[in-house]
Motif scaffolding. Structure first.
Motif, mmCIF file in Angstrom:
data_model
loop_
_atom_site.group_PDB
_atom_site.id
_atom_site.type_symbol
_atom_site.label_atom_id
_atom_site.label_comp_id
_atom_site.label_asym_id
_atom_site.label_seq_id
_atom_site.Cartn_x
_atom_site.Cartn_y
_atom_site.Cartn_z
ATOM 1 N N GLN A 41 -1.112 -0.883 4.444
ATOM 2 C CA GLN A 41 -1.824 -0.812 5.633
ATOM 3 C C GLN A 41 -3.401 -0.101 5.299
ATOM 4 O O GLN A 41 -4.411 -0.361 5.444
ATOM 5 N N ASP A 42 -3.228 1.243 4.474
ATOM 6 C CA ASP A 42 -4.262 1.751 3.967
ATOM 7 C C ASP A 42 -4.994 1.136 3.095
ATOM 8 O O ASP A 42 -6.116 1.381 3.184
ATOM 9 N N GLU A 45 -7.134 -1.250 4.739
ATOM 10 C CA GLU A 45 -8.093 -0.834 5.490
ATOM 11 C C GLU A 45 -9.370 -0.310 4.474
ATOM 12 O O GLU A 45 -10.283 -0.555 4.769
ATOM 13 N N GLU A 49 -13.193 -1.850 4.393
ATOM 14 C CA GLU A 49 -14.310 -1.009 4.521
ATOM 15 C C GLU A 49 -15.168 -1.315 3.253
ATOM 16 O O GLU A 49 -16.370 -1.327 3.299
#
Length: 162
Positions: A41-42, A45, A49
């Motif tokens: 998930q990191d 994300e 970004e």
């Protein structure tokens, strides 16, 4: 006992002691977490970004190249806003999808495709409105720039000449 036998015994003893010493080291907080959902998930994300930063940079460059007038700005804003992708996390959970019967899974995939088509139709409407307010010279610039900075997975099919 020969020197070779002694060497084997010493080597095995060292390995045994080393294994015991390693077994006594407490595991760190990151042990076994290399493929966790949180890490994925990191990464997702961070990738999102980076895409947003790239998109903003590209839009700023295109805006500068077009040399838009004040009268063209509202159409530009509507176009740029329409190109903002949907929020991350709208994708169904993989486990949920895998546990669905095949017909329901196909229906869910079809629904996502319909939502994507609706978004594309919205993009097209905003693009047509914006394109109509451009001068012929600006249209030529836009035609050259549109799609040139798309990612490998998307824009490559339209840019065969590269």
């Amino acid at each position: 006992m020969g020197s070779f036998s002694k060497s084997i015994i010493i080597g095995m003893t060292v390995l045994g002691l080393g294994g015991t010493a390693l077994a006594q080291i407490p595991p760190s907080d990151n042990a076994g977490k290399t493929g966790t959902m949180q890490n994925k998930q990191d990464k997702h994300e961070k990738r999102g970004e980076r895409r947003q930063e790239y998109r903003a940079k590209h839009q700023a460059a295109l805006h500068a190249k077009l040399k838009l007038s004040a009268a063209q700005e509202p159409a530009w804003k509507a176009y740029a806003d329409s190109m903002t992708p949907p929020a991350i996390g709208q994708r169904p959970d993989r486990n949920t999808m895998q546990n669905m019967p095949a017909p329901q899974r196909m229906e869910a995939m079809l629904e996502r495709m319909k939502q994507g088509q609706t978004r594309m139709e919205s993009h097209l409407a905003a693009l047509k409105t914006f394109y109509a307010v451009l001068t012929p010279e600006q249209q030529k610039t836009f035609d050259t720039e549109f799609g040139q900075h798309r990612g490998h997975r998307r824009g490559h099919m339209w840019n065969h000449s590269k």
